[in-house]
Write an enzyme that holds these catalytic residues in place. Sequence first.
Site, mmCIF file in Angstrom:
data_model
loop_
_atom_site.group_PDB
_atom_site.id
_atom_site.type_symbol
_atom_site.label_atom_id
_atom_site.label_comp_id
_atom_site.label_asym_id
_atom_site.label_seq_id
_atom_site.Cartn_x
_atom_site.Cartn_y
_atom_site.Cartn_z
ATOM 1 N N ASP A 1 0.874 -1.161 0.000
ATOM 2 C CA ASP A 1 0.000 0.000 0.000
ATOM 3 C C ASP A 1 0.927 1.231 0.000
ATOM 4 O O ASP A 1 2.103 1.118 0.366
ATOM 5 C CB ASP A 1 -0.845 -0.055 1.284
ATOM 6 C CG ASP A 1 -1.611 1.211 1.531
ATOM 7 O OD1 ASP A 1 -2.284 1.677 0.596
ATOM 8 O OD2 ASP A 1 -1.541 1.734 2.648
ATOM 9 N N ASP B 1 -0.103 4.991 0.932
ATOM 10 C CA ASP B 1 -0.356 5.906 2.047
ATOM 11 C C ASP B 1 -0.383 5.143 3.369
ATOM 12 O O ASP B 1 -1.238 4.284 3.567
ATOM 13 C CB ASP B 1 -1.699 6.614 1.795
ATOM 14 C CG ASP B 1 -2.123 7.471 2.962
ATOM 15 O OD1 ASP B 1 -1.236 7.909 3.716
ATOM 16 O OD2 ASP B 1 -3.326 7.699 3.120
ATOM 17 N N GLY C 1 -7.464 4.370 2.820
ATOM 18 C CA GLY C 1 -7.652 3.271 1.872
ATOM 19 C C GLY C 1 -8.957 3.359 1.090
ATOM 20 O O GLY C 1 -9.229 2.533 0.232
ATOM 21 N N ARG D 1 -11.414 8.380 -3.482
ATOM 22 C CA ARG D 1 -11.703 9.812 -3.350
ATOM 23 C C ARG D 1 -13.210 10.086 -3.256
ATOM 24 O O ARG D 1 -13.663 10.773 -2.347
ATOM 25 C CB ARG D 1 -11.111 10.564 -4.547
ATOM 26 C CG ARG D 1 -11.087 12.053 -4.356
ATOM 27 C CD ARG D 1 -10.535 12.746 -5.596
ATOM 28 N NE ARG D 1 -9.225 12.208 -5.981
ATOM 29 C CZ ARG D 1 -8.618 12.463 -7.135
ATOM 30 N NH1 ARG D 1 -9.183 13.255 -8.019
ATOM 31 N NH2 ARG D 1 -7.435 11.928 -7.423
ATOM 32 N N SER E 1 -5.072 5.321 -4.731
ATOM 33 C CA SER E 1 -4.877 6.736 -5.063
ATOM 34 C C SER E 1 -4.593 6.927 -6.554
ATOM 35 O O SER E 1 -3.781 6.230 -7.142
ATOM 36 C CB SER E 1 -3.715 7.310 -4.256
ATOM 37 O OG SER E 1 -3.434 8.615 -4.735
ATOM 38 N N ASN F 1 -3.189 9.522 -7.506
ATOM 39 C CA ASN F 1 -1.964 10.335 -7.503
ATOM 40 C C ASN F 1 -0.722 9.519 -7.139
ATOM 41 O O ASN F 1 0.333 10.087 -6.884
ATOM 42 C CB ASN F 1 -2.119 11.483 -6.498
ATOM 43 C CG ASN F 1 -3.282 12.396 -6.841
ATOM 44 O OD1 ASN F 1 -3.345 12.930 -7.948
ATOM 45 N ND2 ASN F 1 -4.211 12.556 -5.918
ATOM 46 N N ASP G 1 -1.719 -0.492 6.051
ATOM 47 C CA ASP G 1 -1.943 0.197 7.330
ATOM 48 C C ASP G 1 -3.429 0.365 7.641
ATOM 49 O O ASP G 1 -3.771 0.777 8.744
ATOM 50 C CB ASP G 1 -1.301 1.593 7.311
ATOM 51 C CG ASP G 1 -2.061 2.543 6.407
ATOM 52 O OD1 ASP G 1 -2.324 2.167 5.249
ATOM 53 O OD2 ASP G 1 -2.421 3.645 6.854
HETATM 54 P P1 B16 Z 1 -6.612 10.098 -4.315
HETATM 55 P P2 B16 Z 1 -3.767 4.094 -0.336
HETATM 56 C C1 B16 Z 1 -5.624 6.032 -0.497
HETATM 57 O O1 B16 Z 1 -4.314 5.585 -0.684
HETATM 58 C C2 B16 Z 1 -5.734 6.872 0.772
HETATM 59 O O2 B16 Z 1 -5.468 6.089 1.911
HETATM 60 C C3 B16 Z 1 -7.143 7.423 0.885
HETATM 61 O O3 B16 Z 1 -7.258 8.225 2.044
HETATM 62 C C4 B16 Z 1 -7.464 8.247 -0.371
HETATM 63 O O4 B16 Z 1 -8.797 8.741 -0.319
HETATM 64 C C5 B16 Z 1 -7.291 7.351 -1.593
HETATM 65 O O5 B16 Z 1 -5.968 6.842 -1.629
HETATM 66 C C6 B16 Z 1 -7.581 8.074 -2.895
HETATM 67 O O6 B16 Z 1 -6.586 9.028 -3.127
HETATM 68 O O7 B16 Z 1 -7.623 11.144 -3.962
HETATM 69 O O8 B16 Z 1 -5.192 10.589 -4.342
HETATM 70 O O9 B16 Z 1 -6.979 9.353 -5.584
HETATM 71 O O10 B16 Z 1 -3.820 3.979 1.163
HETATM 72 O O11 B16 Z 1 -4.640 3.078 -1.051
HETATM 73 O O12 B16 Z 1 -2.367 4.147 -0.878
HETATM 74 MG MG MG Z 2 -2.922 3.055 3.341
#
Ligand code: B16
Ligand code: MG
Length: 216
Positions: free
Chosen positions: A8, A10, A45, A48, A115, A117, A169
């Site tokens: 993962d 974030d 996790g 958006r 994400s 991003n 996490d």
């Molecule tokens: P984005 P992961 C997730 O990343 C984040 O934990 C979550 O809080 C966020 O809303 C999601 O990515 C989408 O992110 O807005 O950048 O597309 O934990 O899966 O790495």
């Molecule tokens: Mg995470």
Amino acid sequence: MIKAFLFDLDGVIVDTAIYHYQAWRQMANGLGFDISEEFNERLKGVSRMESLDIILAEGKVELTDEQKQILATEKNENYLKLVSKMTPADILPGVSDFFAQLKQTSIKTALGSVSKNARLILERIGMLNDFDAIIDGTKIAKGKPDPEVFLKGAEELGVLPTECLVFEDAVAGIEAAKRGGMKAIGIGSKQVLTQADLVFENLSGVDLKNLLAELQ
Ligand code: B16
Ligand code: MG
């Protein structure tokens, strides 16, 4: 036998949750309510648009799909401003050493993040070339706890789900790994990540050989 590690982003490689929180909080405040750091745990996790729905429900705000799209775009722009300042110094403790150990083995690696991003963040921290496959929010339809992100990772690496070990996490992420038939290492608290096979506070001091032996 474990042949691949799926990470993962974030909360495992970097801590972008704080930036997501700041940007979502700014949006919520603009709508006339606040969200706490504790509430933010529920967004880890989660995709958006799903995060936006959870926040709007918290503030009892009802919006059209078009209004939601505008808010999500604005939030992302604010989030990107914060993320664009990230550097390799933002890599979480133990990650670089753990990847150095991994490079001495034939274990394959994939990123499994919801994400959109993720690539940009990996670029900022200088880890874009550290993964054999990158599965991010642009490649999947369903967020965690759906196992899609990790199953796609296994598929791109050419391994079976049972040959994968996931590092996560978030409770939703551990559930995604388990639903995909994979073993999971929790990064965080044992009290929270109860479904994980093993839990570490972070990757600091984690010895790869010992870890693999423990999972046998
Ligand atoms: P984005 P992961 C997730 O990343 C984040 O934990 C979550 O809080 C966020 O809303 C999601 O990515 C989408 O992110 O807005 O950048 O597309 O934990 O899966 O790495
Ligand atoms: Mg995470």
